[in-house]
Design a protein around this motif. Structure first.
Motif, short mmCIF file in Angstrom:
data_model
loop_
_atom_site.label_atom_id
_atom_site.label_comp_id
_atom_site.label_asym_id
_atom_site.label_seq_id
_atom_site.Cartn_x
_atom_site.Cartn_y
_atom_site.Cartn_z
N ARG A 214 0.85 -1.20 0.00
CA ARG A 214 0.00 0.00 0.00
C ARG A 214 0.88 1.24 0.00
NH1 ARG A 214 -5.17 1.54 0.83
NH2 ARG A 214 -5.55 3.56 1.81
N PHE A 215 0.51 2.18 -0.87
CA PHE A 215 1.21 3.45 -1.02
C PHE A 215 0.22 4.56 -0.69
CE2 PHE A 215 2.72 6.98 -3.75
CZ PHE A 215 3.97 7.15 -3.19
N ASP A 216 0.55 5.42 0.30
CA ASP A 216 -0.41 6.40 0.80
C ASP A 216 0.28 7.76 0.95
OD1 ASP A 216 -2.51 7.72 1.94
OD2 ASP A 216 -2.63 6.49 3.74
N VAL A 217 -0.29 8.77 0.27
CA VAL A 217 0.24 10.14 0.36
C VAL A 217 -0.92 11.09 0.65
CG1 VAL A 217 1.46 12.00 -0.82
CG2 VAL A 217 2.10 9.62 -1.27
N LYS A 218 -0.76 11.92 1.68
CA LYS A 218 -1.77 12.94 2.02
C LYS A 218 -1.03 14.26 2.26
CE LYS A 218 -5.02 9.81 4.31
NZ LYS A 218 -4.17 8.61 4.41
N ILE A 219 -1.44 15.29 1.54
CA ILE A 219 -0.81 16.60 1.67
C ILE A 219 -1.91 17.66 1.70
CG2 ILE A 219 0.77 18.28 0.66
CD1 ILE A 219 2.18 15.95 -0.72
N GLY A 220 -1.88 18.51 2.72
CA GLY A 220 -2.85 19.60 2.83
C GLY A 220 -2.16 20.95 2.87
N PHE A 221 -2.63 21.88 2.04
CA PHE A 221 -2.07 23.24 2.00
C PHE A 221 -3.11 24.23 2.52
CE2 PHE A 221 -0.02 20.84 -1.39
CZ PHE A 221 1.32 21.11 -1.17
N TYR A 222 -2.65 25.23 3.22
CA TYR A 222 -3.60 26.25 3.69
C TYR A 222 -2.89 27.61 3.82
CZ TYR A 222 -1.71 26.37 8.47
OH TYR A 222 -0.90 26.55 9.56
N ASN A 223 -3.70 28.64 3.90
CA ASN A 223 -3.20 30.01 4.06
C ASN A 223 -4.10 30.72 5.07
OD1 ASN A 223 -1.96 32.44 3.82
ND2 ASN A 223 -2.87 32.97 1.85
N THR A 224 -3.52 31.50 5.94
CA THR A 224 -4.28 32.23 6.94
C THR A 224 -3.67 33.61 7.14
OG1 THR A 224 -4.95 32.24 9.27
CG2 THR A 224 -2.90 31.13 8.74
N THR A 225 -4.53 34.57 7.37
CA THR A 225 -4.06 35.94 7.59
C THR A 225 -3.35 36.10 8.93
OG1 THR A 225 -6.23 36.50 8.49
CG2 THR A 225 -5.88 36.89 6.14
N GLU A 226 -3.55 35.14 9.85
CA GLU A 226 -2.91 35.23 11.15
C GLU A 226 -1.41 34.94 11.08
OE1 GLU A 226 -4.93 32.58 13.69
OE2 GLU A 226 -6.86 33.63 13.60
N ASP A 227 -1.00 34.22 10.02
CA ASP A 227 0.41 33.91 9.86
C ASP A 227 1.07 35.01 9.03
OD1 ASP A 227 2.93 32.82 9.46
OD2 ASP A 227 2.15 30.77 9.30
N THR A 228 1.88 35.81 9.65
CA THR A 228 2.53 36.94 8.97
C THR A 228 3.94 36.58 8.48
OG1 THR A 228 3.37 37.75 11.10
CG2 THR A 228 1.23 38.59 10.35
N ILE A 229 4.36 35.33 8.71
CA ILE A 229 5.72 34.93 8.32
C ILE A 229 5.72 34.20 6.99
CG2 ILE A 229 7.73 33.57 8.99
CD1 ILE A 229 6.99 33.97 11.88
N ARG A 230 4.73 33.32 6.77
CA ARG A 230 4.71 32.48 5.58
C ARG A 230 3.41 32.69 4.80
NH1 ARG A 230 7.76 30.12 9.39
NH2 ARG A 230 5.92 30.02 10.71
N ALA A 231 3.52 32.62 3.46
CA ALA A 231 2.34 32.81 2.61
C ALA A 231 1.42 31.59 2.68
CB ALA A 231 2.77 33.06 1.16
N PHE A 232 1.97 30.41 2.75
CA PHE A 232 1.17 29.20 2.89
C PHE A 232 1.95 28.18 3.69
CE2 PHE A 232 3.81 28.08 -0.67
CZ PHE A 232 4.00 26.71 -0.56
N ARG A 233 1.22 27.20 4.25
CA ARG A 233 1.83 26.17 5.06
C ARG A 233 1.23 24.82 4.73
NH1 ARG A 233 1.69 27.61 11.28
NH2 ARG A 233 2.32 25.41 11.27
N VAL A 234 1.94 23.78 5.16
CA VAL A 234 1.48 22.41 5.00
C VAL A 234 1.06 21.89 6.37
CG1 VAL A 234 2.11 20.06 4.33
CG2 VAL A 234 3.00 22.01 3.05
N ASN A 235 -0.17 21.38 6.45
CA ASN A 235 -0.64 20.91 7.76
C ASN A 235 -1.00 19.43 7.78
OD1 ASN A 235 -2.90 20.98 6.19
ND2 ASN A 235 -4.21 22.02 7.67
N ASN A 236 -1.12 18.81 6.64
CA ASN A 236 -1.44 17.38 6.59
C ASN A 236 -0.42 16.73 5.68
OD1 ASN A 236 -2.64 14.84 6.51
ND2 ASN A 236 -4.70 15.70 6.58
N ASP A 237 0.63 16.20 6.27
CA ASP A 237 1.78 15.72 5.51
C ASP A 237 2.05 14.27 5.90
OD1 ASP A 237 4.06 15.41 4.06
OD2 ASP A 237 5.25 16.86 5.18
#
Length: 425
Positions: A214-237
């Motif tokens: 079994r091969f399983d890959v899950k990746i989630g991208f998101y953006n929030t105005t509360e984060d002033t350091i990064r434009a987007f982040r990965v939260n489900n990796d």
């Protein structure tokens, strides 16, 4: 003498009237199923009945009937040697057979149009390929031919009984609501995210040997105005590769000797909180690798329990990963460490219907001294809307007392997503 002549003429007139009445009756009973027989009676024309689909047919127009599991096509008899009375009678039988076969076809391909029909034997979720593909025997010829039923062409089983390999996959691109507790081991905060899932299963089975991958890959991208350091982040990796080899025992078909390798890691850099620079995941760091050997009980293909009294867990970090080793159970100067112990795994798969499916996976590893305990319990509900749209609800509960920088507590991740989903084989 005149009387006998009169009686003969009377009988002749009655026969002529009967022929005329039969011809008129046959013409009146011609319906939507009527075909021009003159076009199909020649030697160079089609010899078998065509399939007719009437989408406009209403349920009340079809009487309840019993589905025949053995339907046969017969070659048409030549019409040159038939009398007009025989031709009319053959025409009538032709229309009735065509009507019956069309009703069978509609009842199977469009069951919503009929009031009642028994379709259990035509359920495409059945496991046996022979239950999915029905045959029509062409009789009346020297060598019988076999052709697939028209309604099975779309769902014809691709896997043959004698094939050793099977492949199955799923691709999902969905918008989701994401929730995690503050102590989630991969960091992150609750938010709305864009979730990408790719799952692929490869299985090999021959006699008593079974190999599952079994091969399983899950990746989630998101953006929030509360984060002033990064434009987007990965939260489900999640990046996982599982391989399991089983050999059926002689004393039971449900018990297998089993050996397995499990590889679980991350691909992207993740941070503990919003506006935080504390790295908790990086490329291939931390990586958890499990080797185990034991025995597996397969109650069915959807319910399995595996117990491995001989197991070994390795956790390691790549150099320059910027991850604090204490957060993954290593000493401050270590990059890897191994733990001997035992492993317990359970997998359940409930398919309530074609649209609703629930799976549950439980993994527990413990060292022999019980000082290093790690378990993951993931339950996923999949609700199909149509062929390309679905809703997915997942809940993960996790416990790990390996980290040395904090006390162990239950960690929870919940995710509700909706969007594109495609299954392929």
């Amino acid at each position: 003498m005149c009387r006998k002549v009169f009686q003969s003429k009377t009988i002749l007139l009655i026969l002529l009237a009967l022929c005329a009445f039969t011809t008129l009756r046959a013409e009146q009973e011609a319906s939507l199923f009527d075909l021009e027989l003159a076009e199909t009676s020649g030697p160079d024309t089609i010899q078998y009945l065509p399939v007719i689909i009437l989408d406009s047919l209403k349920a009340k127009e079809i009487q309840p009937f019993e589905i025949s599991y053995q339907l046969s096509y017969f070659k048409k008899r030549g019409t040159d040697t038939l009398s007009s009375f025989e031709k009319n009678y053959q025409n009538y039988l032709f229309r009735e057979r065509l009507k019956s076969r069309t009703n069978h076809y509609i009842a199977i391909t469009k069951p919503e149009l009929v009031d009642y029909c028994n379709l259990n034997s035509f359920d495409h979720t059945l496991d046996k390929p022979e239950m999915k593909v029905k045959k029509i025997k062409v009789e009346g010829v020297d060598t019988p031919e076999v052709m697939p039923m028209p309604f099975t062409l779309e769902r014809e089983a691709k896997k043959k009984e004698n094939e050793l390999w099977s492949f199955k996959g799923n691709l999902s691109l969905q918008f989701s609501q994401y929730y995690v507790t503050d102590n989630w081991y991969k960091g992150g905060t609750s938010n709305a995210t864009f979730l990408n899932i790719f799952e692929y299963d490869i299985k090999y089975k021959k006699n008593r040997l079974a190999w599952e991958n079994r091969f399983d890959v899950k990746i989630g991208f998101y953006n929030t105005t509360e984060d002033t350091i990064r434009a987007f982040r990965v939260n489900n990796d999640v990046f996982k590769i599982d391989s399991k080899l089983g050999y059926q025992t002689k004393w039971s078909k449900k018990w297998f000797y089993s050996a397995a390798l499990d590889f679980n890691t991350s691909l992207f850099k993740g941070f503990k909180k919003t506006n935080s620079n504390e790295v908790v995941t990086s490329f291939l760091s931390p990586t958890r690798f499990f080797m185990s050997a034991g025995i597996e009980y397969k109650h069915s293909k959807n319910t399995t329990v595996r117990i491995a009294p001989a197991a070994y867990k390795v956790i390691f970090l790549l150099p320059h990963s910027d991850i604090n080793p204490l957060t993954v159970g290593l000493d401050s100067t270590q990059l890897s460490k191994g733990y001997p112990g035992y492993l317990i795994q359970a997998k359940l798969n409930w398919k309530f219907s074609k649209e609703i499916q629930i799976t549950s996976d439980f993994d527990l590893f413990s060292s022999y001294n019980f000082r290093n305990i790690e378990f993951d319990w993931e339950t996923v509900g999949k609700f199909a809307i149509n062929r390309f749209l679905s809703t997915r609800l997942s809940l993960i509960m996790r416990y790990d007392n390996t980290p040395k920088d904090k006390d162990a507590k239950i960690q929870i991740q919940e995710q509700l997503s909706f969007g594109f989903s495609y299954h392929f084989q």
